[in-house]
Motif scaffolding. Structure first.
Motif, PDB file in Angstrom:
ATOM      1  N   MET A  65       1.146  -1.565  14.787  1.00 40.68           N
ATOM      2  CA  MET A  65       2.504  -2.530  13.865  1.00 40.68           C
ATOM      3  C   MET A  65       3.006  -1.412  12.939  1.00 40.68           C
ATOM      4  SD  MET A  65      -0.696  -4.966  13.858  1.00 40.68           S
ATOM      5  CE  MET A  65       0.460  -7.021  13.673  1.00 40.68           C
ATOM      6  N   ASP A  66       2.802   0.200  12.678  1.00 41.27           N
ATOM      7  CA  ASP A  66       3.193   0.215  11.951  1.00 41.27           C
ATOM      8  C   ASP A  66       3.051   0.398   9.931  1.00 41.27           C
ATOM      9  OD1 ASP A  66       4.854   2.655  10.431  1.00 41.27           O
ATOM     10  OD2 ASP A  66       6.139   0.701   9.402  1.00 41.27           O
ATOM     11  N   LEU A  67       1.239  -0.086  10.188  1.00 41.21           N
ATOM     12  CA  LEU A  67       0.666  -0.597   9.360  1.00 41.21           C
ATOM     13  C   LEU A  67      -0.614   0.836   9.374  1.00 41.21           C
ATOM     14  CD1 LEU A  67      -0.729  -3.899  10.386  1.00 41.21           C
ATOM     15  CD2 LEU A  67       1.048  -3.496   8.731  1.00 41.21           C
ATOM     16  N   VAL A  68      -0.340   1.450   9.786  1.00 47.12           N
ATOM     17  CA  VAL A  68      -1.126   2.820   9.618  1.00 47.12           C
ATOM     18  C   VAL A  68      -0.846   3.966  10.444  1.00 47.12           C
ATOM     19  CG1 VAL A  68      -3.066   3.543   9.949  1.00 47.12           C
ATOM     20  CG2 VAL A  68      -3.464   1.456   9.502  1.00 47.12           C
ATOM     21  N   GLN A  79      -6.595  11.875  12.063  1.00 52.38           N
ATOM     22  CA  GLN A  79      -5.953  11.211  11.477  1.00 52.38           C
ATOM     23  C   GLN A  79      -5.724  10.051  10.277  1.00 52.38           C
ATOM     24  OE1 GLN A  79      -6.855  12.957   6.700  1.00 52.38           O
ATOM     25  NE2 GLN A  79      -4.554  12.403   6.112  1.00 52.38           N
ATOM     26  N   TYR A  80      -6.424   9.195  10.020  1.00 53.21           N
ATOM     27  CA  TYR A  80      -5.562   7.795   9.869  1.00 53.21           C
ATOM     28  C   TYR A  80      -5.348   7.496   7.952  1.00 53.21           C
ATOM     29  CZ  TYR A  80      -6.713   7.119  14.388  1.00 53.21           C
ATOM     30  OH  TYR A  80      -7.009   7.077  16.248  1.00 53.21           O
ATOM     31  N   GLU A  81      -3.937   6.916   8.176  1.00 46.77           N
ATOM     32  CA  GLU A  81      -3.756   6.650   6.244  1.00 46.77           C
ATOM     33  C   GLU A  81      -2.656   5.268   6.208  1.00 46.77           C
ATOM     34  OE1 GLU A  81      -0.997   8.823   3.035  1.00 46.77           O
ATOM     35  OE2 GLU A  81      -1.134   9.464   4.938  1.00 46.77           O
ATOM     36  N   LEU A  82      -3.295   5.047   5.880  1.00 49.66           N
ATOM     37  CA  LEU A  82      -2.212   3.200   5.422  1.00 49.66           C
ATOM     38  C   LEU A  82      -1.117   3.667   5.285  1.00 49.66           C
ATOM     39  CD1 LEU A  82      -3.464  -0.074   4.894  1.00 49.66           C
ATOM     40  CD2 LEU A  82      -3.114   0.457   2.408  1.00 49.66           C
ATOM     41  N   THR A  83      -0.171   3.207   5.178  1.00 48.80           N
ATOM     42  CA  THR A  83       1.682   3.198   5.408  1.00 48.80           C
ATOM     43  C   THR A  83       1.725   2.036   3.811  1.00 48.80           C
ATOM     44  OG1 THR A  83       2.171   1.464   6.943  1.00 48.80           O
ATOM     45  CG2 THR A  83       2.484   3.818   7.600  1.00 48.80           C
ATOM     46  N   GLU A  84       2.992   2.277   3.622  1.00 47.25           N
ATOM     47  CA  GLU A  84       3.796   1.432   2.701  1.00 47.25           C
ATOM     48  C   GLU A  84       3.651   0.268   3.232  1.00 47.25           C
ATOM     49  OE1 GLU A  84       4.454   0.444  -1.305  1.00 47.25           O
ATOM     50  OE2 GLU A  84       4.025   1.826  -0.428  1.00 47.25           O
ATOM     51  N   VAL A  85       3.876  -0.570   4.202  1.00 46.08           N
ATOM     52  CA  VAL A  85       4.185  -1.714   4.940  1.00 46.08           C
ATOM     53  C   VAL A  85       2.828  -2.543   5.258  1.00 46.08           C
ATOM     54  CG1 VAL A  85       4.202  -2.759   7.408  1.00 46.08           C
ATOM     55  CG2 VAL A  85       6.009  -1.351   6.758  1.00 46.08           C
ATOM     56  N   GLY A  86       1.990  -1.655   5.295  1.00 49.74           N
ATOM     57  CA  GLY A  86       0.163  -1.935   5.312  1.00 49.74           C
ATOM     58  C   GLY A  86       0.194  -2.169   4.053  1.00 49.74           C
ATOM     59  N   TYR A  87       0.271  -1.367   2.723  1.00 51.44           N
ATOM     60  CA  TYR A  87       0.195  -1.816   1.947  1.00 51.44           C
ATOM     61  C   TYR A  87      -0.010  -2.550   1.035  1.00 51.44           C
ATOM     62  CZ  TYR A  87      -0.759  -1.142  -3.463  1.00 51.44           C
ATOM     63  OH  TYR A  87      -1.055  -1.943  -4.651  1.00 51.44           O
TER      64      TYR A  87
END
Length: 119
Positions: A65-68, A79-87
């Motif tokens: 979903m492009d959230l992570v 490693q998992y990171e929050l994307t700008e879309v997720g933020y």
């Protein structure tokens, strides 16, 4: 209601997520983590075991979903990171929640106080 108000008071994509998935996003908002670190945070929150069969498919869905964003730390660890879309999705969710909770000035003040304590 203006269009700007409608957007601010809409939880956006997060309304399609489970509470578990939203909790993963919240954990990743703090900092990027590898899978087992996310698992430990969730287990601490839920006070019960979170099995791999629940965690990793949900992480994959959030990546899709492009959230992570998922990246490789080494051959065995991602490693998992929050994307700008997720933020932005988390902000939309909070905006919606705040609009439902802050129904008067006293409640809005309570929210501001909690935000101040979080800093």
């Amino acid at each position: 209601m203006s269009e700007a108000q409608a957007v601010r008071n809409d939880p956006g994509v997060t309304k399609e997520l489970t509470a578990f998935q939203r909790n993963v996003l919240v954990i990743l908002a703090e900092e990027p983590r590898y899978g087992l670190a996310i698992k430990r945070e969730l287990e601490s929150y839920y006070d019960s075991e979170v099995n791999h069969g629940r965690l990793y498919p949900n992480l994959d869905d959030l990546v899709e979903m492009d959230l992570v964003e998922k990246s490789e730390l080494d051959k065995r660890t991602n490693q998992y990171e929050l994307t700008e879309v997720g933020y932005e999705a988390l902000l939309d969710q909070l905006g919606w929640e705040f609009s439902k909770i802050a129904t008067d000035e006293d409640r809005a003040a309570d929210l501001r106080e909690r935000i101040e304590r979080a800093n």
